[in-house]
Design a protein around this motif. Structure first.
Motif, PDB file in Angstrom:
ATOM      1  N   LEU A 192      -3.762   5.753  -5.840  1.00  0.00           N
ATOM      2  CA  LEU A 192      -2.645   5.971  -7.187  1.00  0.00           C
ATOM      3  C   LEU A 192      -1.806   7.012  -6.802  1.00  0.00           C
ATOM      4  CD1 LEU A 192      -1.793   5.213  -9.518  1.00  0.00           C
ATOM      5  CD2 LEU A 192      -2.626   7.598 -10.880  1.00  0.00           C
ATOM      6  N   ALA A 193      -2.124   7.909  -6.355  1.00  0.00           N
ATOM      7  CA  ALA A 193      -1.257   8.849  -5.331  1.00  0.00           C
ATOM      8  C   ALA A 193       0.000   8.275  -4.222  1.00  0.00           C
ATOM      9  CB  ALA A 193      -1.901   9.964  -5.362  1.00  0.00           C
ATOM     10  N   TRP A 194      -1.148   8.016  -3.858  1.00  0.00           N
ATOM     11  CA  TRP A 194      -0.142   7.532  -2.374  1.00  0.00           C
ATOM     12  C   TRP A 194       1.067   6.534  -3.237  1.00  0.00           C
ATOM     13  CZ3 TRP A 194      -3.501   5.045   2.167  1.00  0.00           C
ATOM     14  CH2 TRP A 194      -4.499   6.331   2.584  1.00  0.00           C
ATOM     15  N   ARG A 195       0.445   5.533  -3.927  1.00  0.00           N
ATOM     16  CA  ARG A 195       1.413   4.615  -5.164  1.00  0.00           C
ATOM     17  C   ARG A 195       2.949   5.264  -5.202  1.00  0.00           C
ATOM     18  NH1 ARG A 195      -0.648  -1.503  -5.649  1.00  0.00           N
ATOM     19  NH2 ARG A 195      -1.838  -1.040  -3.475  1.00  0.00           N
ATOM     20  N   VAL A 196       2.457   6.335  -6.057  1.00  0.00           N
ATOM     21  CA  VAL A 196       3.234   7.115  -6.993  1.00  0.00           C
ATOM     22  C   VAL A 196       4.201   8.024  -5.434  1.00  0.00           C
ATOM     23  CG1 VAL A 196       3.778   9.633  -8.115  1.00  0.00           C
ATOM     24  CG2 VAL A 196       1.984   8.105  -9.429  1.00  0.00           C
ATOM     25  N   TRP A 197       4.148   8.379  -4.836  1.00  0.00           N
ATOM     26  CA  TRP A 197       4.580   8.889  -3.212  1.00  0.00           C
ATOM     27  C   TRP A 197       5.751   7.547  -2.679  1.00  0.00           C
ATOM     28  CZ3 TRP A 197       5.615  13.269  -0.947  1.00  0.00           C
ATOM     29  CH2 TRP A 197       5.364  14.067  -1.223  1.00  0.00           C
ATOM     30  N   ASN A 198       4.840   6.228  -2.718  1.00  0.00           N
ATOM     31  CA  ASN A 198       5.421   4.914  -2.085  1.00  0.00           C
ATOM     32  C   ASN A 198       7.195   5.282  -2.600  1.00  0.00           C
ATOM     33  OD1 ASN A 198       6.105   3.757   0.136  1.00  0.00           O
ATOM     34  ND2 ASN A 198       5.156   2.018  -0.889  1.00  0.00           N
ATOM     35  N   THR A 199       6.924   4.793  -5.003  1.00  0.00           N
ATOM     36  CA  THR A 199       7.788   5.016  -6.168  1.00  0.00           C
ATOM     37  C   THR A 199       9.129   5.886  -5.020  1.00  0.00           C
ATOM     38  OG1 THR A 199       7.557   6.055  -7.401  1.00  0.00           O
ATOM     39  CG2 THR A 199       6.570   4.096  -7.561  1.00  0.00           C
ATOM     40  N   GLY A 200       9.241   6.768  -4.267  1.00  0.00           N
ATOM     41  CA  GLY A 200       9.618   7.427  -4.054  1.00  0.00           C
ATOM     42  C   GLY A 200       9.861   8.626  -4.839  1.00  0.00           C
ATOM     43  N   LYS A 201       8.979   9.614  -5.653  1.00  0.00           N
ATOM     44  CA  LYS A 201       8.516  10.372  -6.899  1.00  0.00           C
ATOM     45  C   LYS A 201       7.170  11.253  -5.386  1.00  0.00           C
ATOM     46  CE  LYS A 201      11.014   9.046  -9.880  1.00  0.00           C
ATOM     47  NZ  LYS A 201      12.199   9.562 -10.352  1.00  0.00           N
ATOM     48  N   ARG A 202       6.353  11.654  -6.034  1.00  0.00           N
ATOM     49  CA  ARG A 202       5.386  13.136  -5.489  1.00  0.00           C
ATOM     50  C   ARG A 202       3.933  13.468  -6.231  1.00  0.00           C
ATOM     51  NH1 ARG A 202       9.230  16.837  -5.825  1.00  0.00           N
ATOM     52  NH2 ARG A 202       7.892  18.360  -6.781  1.00  0.00           N
ATOM     53  N   ALA A 203       3.046  13.009  -5.789  1.00  0.00           N
ATOM     54  CA  ALA A 203       2.503  13.708  -7.298  1.00  0.00           C
ATOM     55  C   ALA A 203       1.845  15.209  -6.975  1.00  0.00           C
ATOM     56  CB  ALA A 203       0.674  13.204  -6.389  1.00  0.00           C
ATOM     57  N   TRP A 204       1.484  15.661  -7.846  1.00  0.00           N
ATOM     58  CA  TRP A 204       1.871  17.306  -8.583  1.00  0.00           C
ATOM     59  C   TRP A 204       0.961  17.865  -8.945  1.00  0.00           C
ATOM     60  CZ3 TRP A 204       4.614  21.036  -5.977  1.00  0.00           C
ATOM     61  CH2 TRP A 204       5.306  22.035  -6.508  1.00  0.00           C
ATOM     62  N   TYR A 205      -0.014  18.866  -8.252  1.00  0.00           N
ATOM     63  CA  TYR A 205      -0.944  19.628  -8.927  1.00  0.00           C
ATOM     64  C   TYR A 205      -0.369  21.223  -9.629  1.00  0.00           C
ATOM     65  CZ  TYR A 205      -5.164  22.679  -9.023  1.00  0.00           C
ATOM     66  OH  TYR A 205      -6.041  23.848  -9.014  1.00  0.00           O
ATOM     67  N   ALA A 206      -0.662  20.436 -10.294  1.00  0.00           N
ATOM     68  CA  ALA A 206      -0.072  22.083 -11.860  1.00  0.00           C
ATOM     69  C   ALA A 206      -1.210  23.332 -11.875  1.00  0.00           C
ATOM     70  CB  ALA A 206       0.692  21.571 -12.962  1.00  0.00           C
ATOM     71  N   GLY A 207      -1.675  23.800 -10.828  1.00  0.00           N
ATOM     72  CA  GLY A 207      -2.301  25.030 -11.096  1.00  0.00           C
ATOM     73  C   GLY A 207      -2.397  26.196 -12.650  1.00  0.00           C
TER      74      GLY A 207
ATOM     75  N   THR B 122       8.056   5.896   3.067  1.00  0.00           N
ATOM     76  CA  THR B 122       7.375   7.101   2.584  1.00  0.00           C
ATOM     77  C   THR B 122       6.098   7.919   3.858  1.00  0.00           C
ATOM     78  OG1 THR B 122       7.306   5.384   0.845  1.00  0.00           O
ATOM     79  CG2 THR B 122       5.063   7.169   0.694  1.00  0.00           C
ATOM     80  N   VAL B 123       5.159   7.199   4.232  1.00  0.00           N
ATOM     81  CA  VAL B 123       4.513   7.996   5.661  1.00  0.00           C
ATOM     82  C   VAL B 123       5.329   9.038   6.080  1.00  0.00           C
ATOM     83  CG1 VAL B 123       3.591   7.262   8.072  1.00  0.00           C
ATOM     84  CG2 VAL B 123       3.189   5.760   6.296  1.00  0.00           C
ATOM     85  N   TRP B 124       6.676   9.290   6.385  1.00  0.00           N
ATOM     86  CA  TRP B 124       7.188  10.194   6.987  1.00  0.00           C
ATOM     87  C   TRP B 124       7.415  10.803   6.064  1.00  0.00           C
ATOM     88  CZ3 TRP B 124       8.226  12.497  11.133  1.00  0.00           C
ATOM     89  CH2 TRP B 124       9.258  13.395  11.309  1.00  0.00           C
ATOM     90  N   ARG B 125       7.647  10.698   4.871  1.00  0.00           N
ATOM     91  CA  ARG B 125       7.905  11.806   3.495  1.00  0.00           C
ATOM     92  C   ARG B 125       6.491  12.733   3.202  1.00  0.00           C
ATOM     93  NH1 ARG B 125       8.740   9.859  -1.289  1.00  0.00           N
ATOM     94  NH2 ARG B 125       9.179  11.634  -2.564  1.00  0.00           N
ATOM     95  N   MET B 126       5.643  11.407   3.237  1.00  0.00           N
ATOM     96  CA  MET B 126       3.851  12.549   3.043  1.00  0.00           C
ATOM     97  C   MET B 126       3.722  13.296   4.349  1.00  0.00           C
ATOM     98  SD  MET B 126       2.404   9.256   1.792  1.00  0.00           S
ATOM     99  CE  MET B 126       0.317   9.692   1.075  1.00  0.00           C
ATOM    100  N   THR B 127       4.396  12.373   5.879  1.00  0.00           N
ATOM    101  CA  THR B 127       3.861  13.908   6.479  1.00  0.00           C
ATOM    102  C   THR B 127       4.312  14.861   6.479  1.00  0.00           C
ATOM    103  OG1 THR B 127       3.491  11.626   8.002  1.00  0.00           O
ATOM    104  CG2 THR B 127       4.515  13.939   9.236  1.00  0.00           C
ATOM    105  N   LEU B 128       5.918  15.124   6.534  1.00  0.00           N
ATOM    106  CA  LEU B 128       6.675  15.834   6.135  1.00  0.00           C
ATOM    107  C   LEU B 128       6.303  17.073   5.264  1.00  0.00           C
ATOM    108  CD1 LEU B 128      10.748  14.734   6.433  1.00  0.00           C
ATOM    109  CD2 LEU B 128       9.178  16.569   8.251  1.00  0.00           C
TER     110      LEU B 128
END
Length: 300
Positions: free
Chosen positions: A187-202, A287-293
């Motif tokens: 689910l997180a990967w697919r969120v990244w693939n929509t152009g958004k980001r998955a976020w951990y809200a501490g 998306t691969v590049w965005r996740m890498t960065l």
């Protein structure tokens, strides 16, 4: 429903949230606590359904819809069935042994999504209400750091997750073939693939008791099978063997002294290659590049 904008004096639409709580009916006290913690939420309009996975929900608080599934379809499929029963521009998933201690949680979480439209999924910090030290796996990043530190993430603890409904729909939903394990990574990967980001809200808290995963053979088998399926379903073809190979090496290092666990794990590993993983939707190279960065290329 709308509330006044205090700074402009204009009406602001109250956020509408569809809430899906999945259960097998085996933890009635925990389920009741979790549902009431949702119904106590302020500043939002709620549409709540309790999905019984192989159980017909009964004895629930007023204001909760029910959906009884005749058999246990697995965690991802059960959640997906609940989505169709609720409305709202946001969707929130809560496990039946989780709860939300702060009545302003959903409104605050939605506020973070509204303040940063680049966030497509939010997972809060998870705390055992008894005071037991939380396991590090609840912080879904390689460099764990402090649990109250917020950051981008590339997997999620699935027990309390908030998304804009449009983003969830764009991901295709939870990975139903998985049944159990690693659906939060997909689910997180697919969120990244929509152009958004998955976020951990501490800075936001969900409660959940510390429970160690049951270390039966199916635990190892499904973890291995779904790790292979995760790659086969979501990665560009050239990255599939790199991802599976890195995780194979990791498991060998972790469990080389536990041959029974490794035997079960490799049984699932073989099944992952032989069995049909379902629809393949490889992420883009962008998306691969965005996740890498952002700190974690999808090869480990």
């Amino acid at each position: 429903m709308s509330v006044p904008n205090r700074s402009l004096g204009e009406p602001v639409e109250t956020p509408r949230v569809g809430v899906v709580v999945l259960t097998q009916g085996t933890r009635p006290d925990d389920l009741d606590r979790g549902l009431r913690s949702i119904l106590n939420q302020q500043g939002v309009v709620l549409d709540v359904v309790c999905v019984g996975n192989g159980w017909q929900p009964v004895g629930l608080p007023e204001g909760v819809k029910t959906l009884g599934l005749p058999e246990n379809l697995g965690i991802p499929a059960g959640r997906n069935r609940g989505v169709a029963q609720v409305s709202g521009e946001y969707i929130f998933f809560l496990d039946d042994d989780a709860s939300i201690p702060d009545a302003g949680f959903l409104r605050a979480a939605i506020g973070q999504l509204q303040a940063d439209p680049g966030i497509g999924l939010l997972q809060p910090q998870v705390v055992d209400p008894s005071g037991t030290t939380s396991p590090r796996r609840w912080i879904p990043r390689i460099r764990k750091g402090e649990p109250d530190h917020s950051s981008n993430v590339f997997s999620v603890w699935e027990g309390a997750v908030l998304l804009p409904r449009a983003v969830f729909d764009a991901t295709g939903g939870w990975a139903e073939p998985f049944f159990y394990a690693h659906e939060g990574i997909e689910l997180a990967w697919r969120v990244w693939n929509t152009g958004k980001r998955a976020w951990y809200a501490g800075d936001l808290i969900a409660n959940h008791p510390v429970i160690q995963p049951t270390r039966h053979s199916y635990y190892y088998r499904l973890n291995a099978r779904n790790r292979v399926w995760l790659a086969r379903r979501n990665l560009p073809a050239v990255l599939v063997p790199l991802y599976v190979g890195s995780w194979t090496a990791i498991q060998l290092l972790r469990w080389w002294r536990h041959p029974k666990a490794l035997k079960a794990w490799f049984g699932g590993w073989r099944e992952g290659w032989r069995a049909d993983p379902g629809e393949r939707t490889p992420m883009s190279w962008r998306t691969v590049w965005r996740m890498t960065l952002a700190g974690r290329p999808p090869i480990v």
